[in-house]
Write a protein that holds these residues in place. Structure first.
Motif, PDB file in Angstrom:
ATOM      1  N   ASN A 150       1.274   8.904  -4.286  1.00 37.97           N
ATOM      2  CA  ASN A 150       2.029   9.737  -5.230  1.00 37.97           C
ATOM      3  C   ASN A 150       1.914   9.137  -6.641  1.00 37.97           C
ATOM      4  N   SER A 163       6.528  -0.528   3.366  1.00 41.55           N
ATOM      5  CA  SER A 163       7.325   0.372   4.183  1.00 41.55           C
ATOM      6  C   SER A 163       6.685   1.760   4.131  1.00 41.55           C
ATOM      7  N   VAL A 219       1.831  11.864   3.173  1.00 45.47           N
ATOM      8  CA  VAL A 219       1.970  12.117   4.603  1.00 45.47           C
ATOM      9  C   VAL A 219       3.448  12.290   4.932  1.00 45.47           C
ATOM     10  N   SER A 269       3.721   1.725  -2.185  1.00 46.31           N
ATOM     11  CA  SER A 269       4.540   0.918  -3.095  1.00 46.31           C
ATOM     12  C   SER A 269       5.775   1.618  -3.656  1.00 46.31           C
ATOM     13  N   GLY A 270       5.850   2.958  -3.591  1.00 42.58           N
ATOM     14  CA  GLY A 270       7.045   3.653  -4.070  1.00 42.58           C
ATOM     15  C   GLY A 270       7.419   3.211  -5.469  1.00 42.58           C
ATOM     16  N   ARG A 271       8.691   2.843  -5.657  1.00 48.29           N
ATOM     17  CA  ARG A 271       9.137   2.485  -6.997  1.00 48.29           C
ATOM     18  C   ARG A 271       8.773   1.042  -7.399  1.00 48.29           C
ATOM     19  N   GLY A 272       7.929   0.404  -6.609  1.00 47.67           N
ATOM     20  CA  GLY A 272       7.402  -0.905  -7.012  1.00 47.67           C
ATOM     21  C   GLY A 272       8.344  -2.068  -6.775  1.00 47.67           C
ATOM     22  N   THR A 273       9.167  -1.962  -5.745  1.00 45.07           N
ATOM     23  CA  THR A 273      10.129  -3.039  -5.463  1.00 45.07           C
ATOM     24  C   THR A 273       9.399  -4.333  -5.088  1.00 45.07           C
ATOM     25  N   PRO A 308       0.800  -1.237   0.000  1.00 43.39           N
ATOM     26  CA  PRO A 308       0.000   0.000   0.000  1.00 43.39           C
ATOM     27  C   PRO A 308       0.831   1.286   0.000  1.00 43.39           C
ATOM     28  N   TYR A 343       9.240  13.893  -0.476  1.00 49.03           N
ATOM     29  CA  TYR A 343       8.941  13.300  -1.780  1.00 49.03           C
ATOM     30  C   TYR A 343       8.654  14.350  -2.850  1.00 49.03           C
ATOM     31  N   PHE A 346      -1.902   8.180  11.806  1.00 49.88           N
ATOM     32  CA  PHE A 346      -1.863   7.771  10.402  1.00 49.88           C
ATOM     33  C   PHE A 346      -1.665   6.260  10.292  1.00 49.88           C
TER      34      PHE A 346
HETATM   35  C1  SAM Z   1       9.294   4.492   2.351  1.00 55.69           C
HETATM   36  S1  SAM Z   1       8.509   4.853   0.817  1.00 55.69           S
HETATM   37  C2  SAM Z   1       8.182   3.286   0.149  1.00 55.69           C
HETATM   38  C3  SAM Z   1       9.294   2.838  -0.750  1.00 55.69           C
HETATM   39  C4  SAM Z   1       9.087   1.478  -1.364  1.00 55.69           C
HETATM   40  N1  SAM Z   1       9.124   0.409  -0.373  1.00 55.69           N
HETATM   41  C5  SAM Z   1      10.173   1.228  -2.424  1.00 55.69           C
HETATM   42  O1  SAM Z   1      10.979   0.305  -2.296  1.00 55.69           O
HETATM   43  O2  SAM Z   1      10.235   2.036  -3.366  1.00 55.69           O
HETATM   44  C6  SAM Z   1       6.952   5.413   1.367  1.00 55.69           C
HETATM   45  C7  SAM Z   1       5.934   5.692   0.272  1.00 55.69           C
HETATM   46  O3  SAM Z   1       4.729   6.098   0.919  1.00 55.69           O
HETATM   47  C8  SAM Z   1       4.061   6.978   0.044  1.00 55.69           C
HETATM   48  N2  SAM Z   1       3.043   7.688   0.841  1.00 55.69           N
HETATM   49  C9  SAM Z   1       3.175   8.765   1.631  1.00 55.69           C
HETATM   50  N3  SAM Z   1       1.983   9.072   2.188  1.00 55.69           N
HETATM   51  C10 SAM Z   1       1.087   8.147   1.752  1.00 55.69           C
HETATM   52  C11 SAM Z   1      -0.298   7.917   2.002  1.00 55.69           C
HETATM   53  N4  SAM Z   1      -1.004   8.713   2.784  1.00 55.69           N
HETATM   54  N5  SAM Z   1      -0.876   6.865   1.386  1.00 55.69           N
HETATM   55  C12 SAM Z   1      -0.173   6.048   0.557  1.00 55.69           C
HETATM   56  N6  SAM Z   1       1.128   6.239   0.267  1.00 55.69           N
HETATM   57  C13 SAM Z   1       1.759   7.264   0.875  1.00 55.69           C
HETATM   58  C14 SAM Z   1       5.166   7.842  -0.531  1.00 55.69           C
HETATM   59  O4  SAM Z   1       4.738   8.415  -1.758  1.00 55.69           O
HETATM   60  C15 SAM Z   1       6.280   6.802  -0.708  1.00 55.69           C
HETATM   61  O5  SAM Z   1       6.264   6.288  -2.015  1.00 55.69           O
END
Ligand code: SAM
Length: 419
Positions: free
Chosen positions: A118, A285, A317, A96-100, A94, A294, A328
Motif C-alpha cells: 500500500n 505482522s 491481500v 511495514s504499515g505505519r512503519g512502527t 515486509p 485497508y 499467501f
Molecule cells: C497488520 S498490518 C501491518 C501493520 C504494521 N505492523 C504497523 O505497526 O503499522 C499489515 C500490512 O500488510 C499490508 N499488505 C497487505 N497485503 C500485502 C501484500 N500482498 N504485500 C505486502 N504488504 C501487504 C497492508 O497494507 C498492511 O499495511
C-alpha cells in the motif's frame, strides 16, 4: 495433534540470551506457562506471558502520529530488536504499515528496510524516519497558500466532514504537497493525514471516528444523530500543534542519522525488491484474514494523498479464506528466507481468527507452513513461539472497547531461525 507438556506455572523468569546473539540485559518477565510442543511437524518451545508492558504512549512520540489499521505497538518491535539484533544491523518489515518497526529500529541505531504493497504506508513511514523540527514545519507552512475564501471543486461532496472554509484550506494544502518534495512537506503531509477526521476540535473534521474514515453517508447520519454541523477549523494551527506534540520526545538528529541507509519500497511481500541475504532481523505482522479493510477504512486518507483506491484494492491481500491466506503466507515466508542473512531471525506476529465459528490460532498455521517448506529445503526452523497476553481489562477500559470479544486478543509470535 500436538503433544504438549506444561513444565512451568506462573512465576517470574529471566530469559537466557539466545545462542546466536550477544549476552544482553533482559527485563524480568511475567511468564505464565512454558511448554515444549512436539508434533509430527516440529518441536519447539511455546511460552505464554507478558513479555513487555504496553502502557499508553510511553514510547517515542513519533510512533503515535498517525493511527493505522491493525498496527502493533512499538513495544513489540523494541522487544525483538533488542533480543535479536545489534546496532548497525538491518531490520526489515515486509508488511511495514505505519512503519512502527522501521522507526523503532532507527531509534535503536539499526537500519530499517521497509516495504508494503500500500503506497500510503510509505507516505507515513518515510517522514517518521526523517523527522524535521517544529521550526521547519512552521516555515514550510508559511509558504503554503491556504485560502479559505475562494470556493473549490468538491466542497459540497465533503460537506458532511468539513466546513467549506476548512475544505478550501485542505485543498490548498493537498495541491501544494502534490507539487512539492521536501522532508518538511512530507512531514506536514503525514501530520495532516492524522488530522483528517476525529472526535476533538484538534481535527479538521466535525466529530467523527478517529481510527477509520467512515463513508460520507455514515458521517451524514452521525451529524443528524448528534445534531452537529462542521465548523470552520483553520488547519495551520492544528498541524503545527500536532507536529510539536509528535516531536516532543526529541532525538531527531539520532533518528535522521540512523535512517540514512533506510530503504522504502512499495512491493508485494511475495516478491520483495531487496537483495538476497540483506537482513539480520525481520519483525513483521501480515494482514490477518479480513481483520481490516485497508481501502474502505482509509478512503479519506487515500483521497488526500492522491492514491487510487482501485490500485490499492488490487494489490492488498484481504481474504476470508484460510486456504488462500496459507498460500499467501507460504510465498511470503519463502521470500523472508531469501532476504534473511544466514543465522538471521524472523519474527512474525499473528493472532487468532474465527473461521466458520471455530477459533484458529494463526501461529499454529504458520508452524505448519514452515514445517512444509522445511521439507522442501527452505532453510527456516521454528525456534520458539511466544504468546503475549496483555491486561485487557485495563486497556479495554481506557479505550472504551471490549477487546475480549472483538478483534484479536493476543499477540502470537512465531520466531524463525534462518540456517
Ligand atoms: C497488520 S498490518 C501491518 C501493520 C504494521 N505492523 C504497523 O505497526 O503499522 C499489515 C500490512 O500488510 C499490508 N499488505 C497487505 N497485503 C500485502 C501484500 N500482498 N504485500 C505486502 N504488504 C501487504 C497492508 O497494507 C498492511 O499495511
Amino acid at each position: 495433534m500436538a503433544n504438549s507438556e506444561r513444565i512451568r506455572g506462573e512465576r517470574q523468569l529471566s530469559l537466557l540470551p539466545d545462542d546466536n546473539t550477544q549476552p544482553q540485559t533482559v527485563e524480568p518477565l511475567n511468564i505464565f506457562t512454558e511448554e515444549i510442543v512436539s508434533s509430527r511437524l516440529a518441536v519447539y518451545r511455546k511460552t505464554t506471558g507478558e513479555f513487555w508492558t504496553e502502557r499508553q504512549r510511553q514510547m517515542h512520540s513519533l510512533h503515535y502520529v498517525v493511527s493505522y489499521r491493525a498496527s502493533f505497538k512499538p513495544e513489540l518491535p523494541e522487544y525483538f530488536i533488542s533480543r535479536y539484533s545489534q546496532p548497525g544491523d538491518v531490520v526489515l518489515d515486509p508488511f511495514s504499515g505505519r512503519g512502527t518497526t522501521a522507526l523503532q529500529a532507527n531509534l535503536m541505531d539499526r537500519t530499517a528496510f521497509c516495504s508494503d504493497v500500500n503506497p500510503m504506508a510509505m507516505r507515513i513511514a518515510r517522514p517518521k524516519c526523517s523527522p524535521v523540527s517544529v521550526q521547519e514545519v512552521a516555515r514550510e507552512l508559511d509558504r503554503i497558500p491556504l485560502d479559505p475564501d475562494t470556493p473549490v471543486a468538491d466542497e459540497e461532496r465533503f460537506a458532511p466532514f468539513y466546513h467549506p472554509r476548512t475544505f478550501r484550506e485542505l485543498t490548498g494544502l493537498r495541491t501544494y504537497l502534490q507539487n512539492t518534495d521536501s522532508d518538511a512537506a512530507r512531514f506536514i503531509e503525514m501530520v495532516a493525514l492524522s488530522r483528517l477526521h476525529g472526535h476533538s476540535s484538534g481535527f479538521f473534521s466535525v466529530y467523527s471516528f478517529p481510527q477509520i474514515s467512515v463513508p460520507l453517508e455514515n458521517q451524514t447520519k452521525i451529524n443528524e444523530r448528534r445534531k452537529q454541523a462542521p465548523e470552520y477549523r483553520p488547519i495551520r494551527e492544528r498541524i503545527l500543534r500536532k507536529a510539536a506534540n509528535s516531536l516532543k520526545s526529541g532525538r531527531l538528529a539520532e533518528i535522521r542519522a540512523a535512517s540514512q541507509a533506510n530503504r522504502y519500497e512499495i512491493c508485494d511481500a511475495r516478491s520483495l525488491s531487496f537483495p538476497d541475504e540483506c537482513a539480520d532481523l525481520i519483525v513483521t505482522s501480515p494482514p490477518f484474514l479480513n481483520k481490516a479493510d485497508y481501502i474502505l477504512d482509509n478512503w479519506l486518507e487515500l483521497w488526500f494523498l492522491g492514491i487510487d483506491e482501485e490500485q490499492v484494492r488490487q494489490a492488498v491481500v484481504q481474504t476470508n479464506s484460510l486456504k488462500k491466506w496459507k498460500e499467501f503466507m507460504r510465498a511470503a515466508i519463502m521470500e523472508m528466507a531469501r532476504v534473511l542473512k544466514p543465522s538471521g531471525t524472523a519474527v512474525i506476529e499473528v493472532g487468532e481468527v474465527d473461521v466458520k465459528s471455530e477459533t484458529v490460532n494463526l501461529d499454529e498455521v504458520i508452524v505448519e507452513i514452515v514445517a512444509g517448506l522445511r521439507l522442501k529445503g527452505c532453510p527456516l526452523d521454528v525456534k520458539e513461539v511466544l504468546i503475549h497476553l496483555q491486561n485487557f481489562t485495563k486497556l479495554a477500559n481506557c479505550f472504551k472497547v471490549d477487546n475480549n470479544t472483538k478483534g484479536t486478543n493476543t499477540h502470537r509470535l512465531i520466531v524463525l531461525h534462518r540456517q
